[in-house]
Enzyme design. Structure first.
Site, PDB file in Angstrom:
ATOM      1  N   LYS A 193       0.855  -1.195   0.000  1.00  0.00           N
ATOM      2  CA  LYS A 193       0.000   0.000   0.000  1.00  0.00           C
ATOM      3  C   LYS A 193       0.885   1.238   0.000  1.00  0.00           C
ATOM      4  O   LYS A 193       1.708   1.426   0.891  1.00  0.00           O
ATOM      5  CB  LYS A 193      -0.908  -0.006   1.240  1.00  0.00           C
ATOM      6  CG  LYS A 193      -1.766   1.246   1.372  1.00  0.00           C
ATOM      7  CD  LYS A 193      -2.776   1.136   2.499  1.00  0.00           C
ATOM      8  CE  LYS A 193      -3.554   2.443   2.640  1.00  0.00           C
ATOM      9  NZ  LYS A 193      -4.618   2.365   3.644  1.00  0.00           N
TER      10      LYS A 193
ATOM     11  N   ASP B 168     -12.359   5.351  10.788  1.00  0.00           N
ATOM     12  CA  ASP B 168     -12.910   5.126   9.440  1.00  0.00           C
ATOM     13  C   ASP B 168     -13.443   3.698   9.371  1.00  0.00           C
ATOM     14  O   ASP B 168     -13.175   2.960   8.431  1.00  0.00           O
ATOM     15  CB  ASP B 168     -11.797   5.351   8.407  1.00  0.00           C
ATOM     16  CG  ASP B 168     -12.350   5.687   7.026  1.00  0.00           C
ATOM     17  OD1 ASP B 168     -13.574   5.856   6.906  1.00  0.00           O
ATOM     18  OD2 ASP B 168     -11.550   5.779   6.072  1.00  0.00           O
TER      19      ASP B 168
HETATM   20  N1  ATP Z   1      -4.152  -6.531   3.032  1.00  0.00           N
HETATM   21  C1  ATP Z   1      -5.068  -6.480   2.075  1.00  0.00           C
HETATM   22  N2  ATP Z   1      -5.501  -7.606   1.474  1.00  0.00           N
HETATM   23  C2  ATP Z   1      -6.418  -7.568   0.500  1.00  0.00           C
HETATM   24  N3  ATP Z   1      -6.968  -6.440   0.025  1.00  0.00           N
HETATM   25  C3  ATP Z   1      -6.586  -5.279   0.574  1.00  0.00           C
HETATM   26  C4  ATP Z   1      -5.620  -5.222   1.622  1.00  0.00           C
HETATM   27  N4  ATP Z   1      -5.423  -3.941   1.962  1.00  0.00           N
HETATM   28  C5  ATP Z   1      -6.241  -3.221   1.174  1.00  0.00           C
HETATM   29  N5  ATP Z   1      -6.939  -4.001   0.338  1.00  0.00           N
HETATM   30  C6  ATP Z   1      -7.917  -3.586  -0.680  1.00  0.00           C
HETATM   31  O1  ATP Z   1      -7.652  -2.260  -1.070  1.00  0.00           O
HETATM   32  C7  ATP Z   1      -8.746  -1.399  -0.751  1.00  0.00           C
HETATM   33  C8  ATP Z   1      -8.235  -0.058  -0.267  1.00  0.00           C
HETATM   34  O2  ATP Z   1      -7.437  -0.245   0.883  1.00  0.00           O
HETATM   35  P1  ATP Z   1      -7.415   0.822   2.060  1.00  0.00           P
HETATM   36  O3  ATP Z   1      -8.781   0.993   2.595  1.00  0.00           O
HETATM   37  O4  ATP Z   1      -6.362   0.440   3.018  1.00  0.00           O
HETATM   38  O5  ATP Z   1      -6.962   2.120   1.252  1.00  0.00           O
HETATM   39  P2  ATP Z   1      -7.574   3.583   1.316  1.00  0.00           P
HETATM   40  O6  ATP Z   1      -6.686   4.524   0.645  1.00  0.00           O
HETATM   41  O7  ATP Z   1      -7.933   3.913   2.684  1.00  0.00           O
HETATM   42  O8  ATP Z   1      -8.876   3.506   0.523  1.00  0.00           O
HETATM   43  P3  ATP Z   1     -10.112   4.459   0.772  1.00  0.00           P
HETATM   44  O9  ATP Z   1      -9.599   5.856   0.837  1.00  0.00           O
HETATM   45  O10 ATP Z   1     -10.998   4.169  -0.383  1.00  0.00           O
HETATM   46  O11 ATP Z   1     -10.684   4.003   2.102  1.00  0.00           O
HETATM   47  C9  ATP Z   1      -9.563  -2.157   0.277  1.00  0.00           C
HETATM   48  O12 ATP Z   1     -10.922  -1.829   0.215  1.00  0.00           O
HETATM   49  C10 ATP Z   1      -9.314  -3.602  -0.098  1.00  0.00           C
HETATM   50  O13 ATP Z   1     -10.213  -3.994  -1.106  1.00  0.00           O
HETATM   51 MG    MG Z   2     -10.017   2.475   3.048  1.00  0.00          MG
END
Ligand code: ATP
Ligand code: MG
Length: 480
Positions: free
Chosen positions: A136, A241
């Site tokens: 990420k 969140d």
């Molecule tokens: N460890 C993981 N394993 C599988 N899928 C993951 C994992 N981490 C994240 N994802 C996928 O990626 C998406 C986005 O991850 P995350 O919520 O951490 O990012 P974000 O930037 O906060 O996104 P948002 O702003 O839309 O909430 C999640 O909804 C999930 O589908």
């Molecule tokens: Mg998220």
């Protein structure tokens, strides 16, 4: 913009030396002057030049040539530096595909380090990798113009490097919280590694709850989730969140909590508000989707007994200290950015005069928004290339998210008019053209047509050829 999974294997030590030199130089320069890059990278001018050109071609760096010749890292350049670090440590072996785009993050499915004894094993049937992991990358600043406008105070004075810095802090914070929670047996992904603005964690083979239409026992799942919110509070934390997009559910209805950069201490003055918001989010979802009914929301101070102050422990942890020392200002501030972002956007979507805001933001954007968020690209205009062609090129490169719409024709008509308004572009038309890539991106997303698609695929073919050529060049540098 997606990462090229192969590029990491083609980039040589010299490429990374230049990238690192630019990263170092960015501590004191928004754009690092070429002589400084040369001296930091300890490379000869001709060599440095060749390398920079290649980095530029792959959009790992961006160029500035107004008062001097300088370069800055793009998010993509920063990505490759983090990926390289992960690979060096063996926590990552292959870059895979993008599986998620958050508001301010990109998520990649990659191959994690494989133990020596498992090296010859085949991936499980249907799996892409032997050891799938998720990377990420935080991308702070990648917000809409309107959000940027409303977050003005927060953004004041932010330059490109400070966005990279803030992304690094957000990521560090997320990793620190994930690690602490994992160690306390919270259902999180396994935190594997952290570098710059990137995190490696285990891949969770599950669906975001937002996609789940049926549950065998919704009450049980709700109860488990509420228990997690309460348990977090017992450890002195509010997720901030806790919604259906950040909760993953597997086939056995086992939950995993993700997304932690906005985690807040229960000592925060608005902790009760954030806590309530988390519970309310959960209740709303289960009410709408599964028809459950709820009465009341726990009160932090009254109903929850704090057992541990994990927030303080995390800040005091060696991992955080090593990165930030005692200066935890940004670390504390980062959750405000994440927590308040959504409200700003909601507020705005209700606004009546969106057009005004957009117009105003566009102007402000030029003055205030740092280059990295805005991605204003300075493009050399050669004699054969018209402005129209260059903008089309930008559209091509920004069309990862091709959301088709019939409005494209209208867009094509309206585009020249809008450009006329852009005095900066007009002024620099003679030799250089500054294109507001985000503006173009916004438009491209909304207004894309099949006509344009055909045009794009033609261009892409040519582009592919160019990329192949570039890769051949890279091969020249390929050691090992
Ligand atoms: N460890 C993981 N394993 C599988 N899928 C993951 C994992 N981490 C994240 N994802 C996928 O990626 C998406 C986005 O991850 P995350 O919520 O951490 O990012 P974000 O930037 O906060 O996104 P948002 O702003 O839309 O909430 C999640 O909804 C999930 O589908
Ligand atoms: Mg998220």
């Amino acid at each position: 913009m997606k990462l090229d999974p192969d590029l990491i294997h083609y980039l040589t030590k010299e490429h990374f030396r230049v990238l690192t030199a630019i990263e170092m130089g960015m501590k004191n320069h928004e754009y690092v002057p070429v002589p400084l890059i040369e001296s930091l990278a300890a490379l000869k001018r001709s060599n440095t030049y060749k390398i920079i050109q290649l980095l530029l071609k792959h959009k790992l760096v961006m160029h500035y040539n107004k008062s001097y010749d300088g370069y800055a890292l793009t998010y993509m350049g920063y990505d490759y530096l983090a990926l390289k670090a992960f690979m060096k440590r063996g926590t990552l072996t292959r870059v895979g595909i993008k599986i998620g785009v958050g508001k301010e993050s990109d998520i990649y499915l990659c191959e994690g380090g494989v133990k020596e004894e498992d090296k010859d094993e085949e991936p499980v049937k249907g799996e892409r990798f032997k050891n799938p992991v998720v990377v990420k990358f935080a991308r702070l600043g990648r917000t809409s113009f309107r959000t940027v406008k409303n977050n003005r105070d927060y953004l004041k004075g932010r330059s490109a490097q400070s966005w990279l810095y803030l992304s690094r802090i957000a990521s560090l914070k997320e990793f620190a919280f994930m690690k602490a929670l994992y160690n306390k047996n919270f259902p999180t992904p396994v935190p594997i590694d952290s570098n710059r603005h990137g995190i490696v964690m285990s891949f969770i083979d599950a669906y975001p709850m937002s996609q789940i239409k049926e549950l065998e026992n919704p009450k049980k799942v709700y109860a488990e989730l509420l228990e997690q919110v309460i348990r977090l509070a017992e450890y002195g934390l509010v997720h901030g969140d806790f919604n259906e997009f950040n909760l993953l559910l597997d086939e056995d209805e086992k939950i995993t909590i993700i997304d932690f950069p906005q985690m807040t201490s229960t000592n925060h003055p608005q902790a009760q508000f954030y806590f309530e918001r988390d519970v309310k989010c959960l209740q709303d979802f289960f009410m709408k989707r599964f028809g459950l009914k709820f009465e009341g929301i726990p009160i932090l101070e009254q109903d929850i007994e704090k057992k541990e102050d994990l927030d303080k422990e995390i800040k005091a942890s060696g991992f955080v200290k090593e990165e930030l020392g005692d200066d935890l200002k940004e670390f504390d501030q980062i959750h405000e950015h994440f927590l308040n972002k959504e409200e700003v956007e909601d507020e705005e979507s209700e606004s009546d005069d969106e057009e005004d805001i957009e117009e105003e933001s566009k102007q402000e954007d030029e003055e205030k928004v740092p280059k990295l968020i805005n991605n204003n690209t300075t493009v050399d205009v050669n004699e054969e290339e018209t402005k129209e062609e260059i903008i089309n090129k930008e559209l091509e490169s920004s069309s990862d998210n091709d959301n088709e719409s019939e409005e494209n024709q209208e867009y094509k008509k309206s585009r020249p008019k809008k450009e006329k308004k852009d005095k900066t572009v007009e002024k620099k038309k003679k030799e250089k053209l500054v294109i507001n890539e985000d503006y173009v991106k916004e438009k491209a997303k909304k207004q894309f047509s099949s006509n344009f698609k055909k045009e794009r695929s033609k261009r892409n073919k040519n582009k592919d050829k160019k990329v192949m050529k570039a890769n051949e060049n890279i091969k020249d540098y390929f050691v090992e």
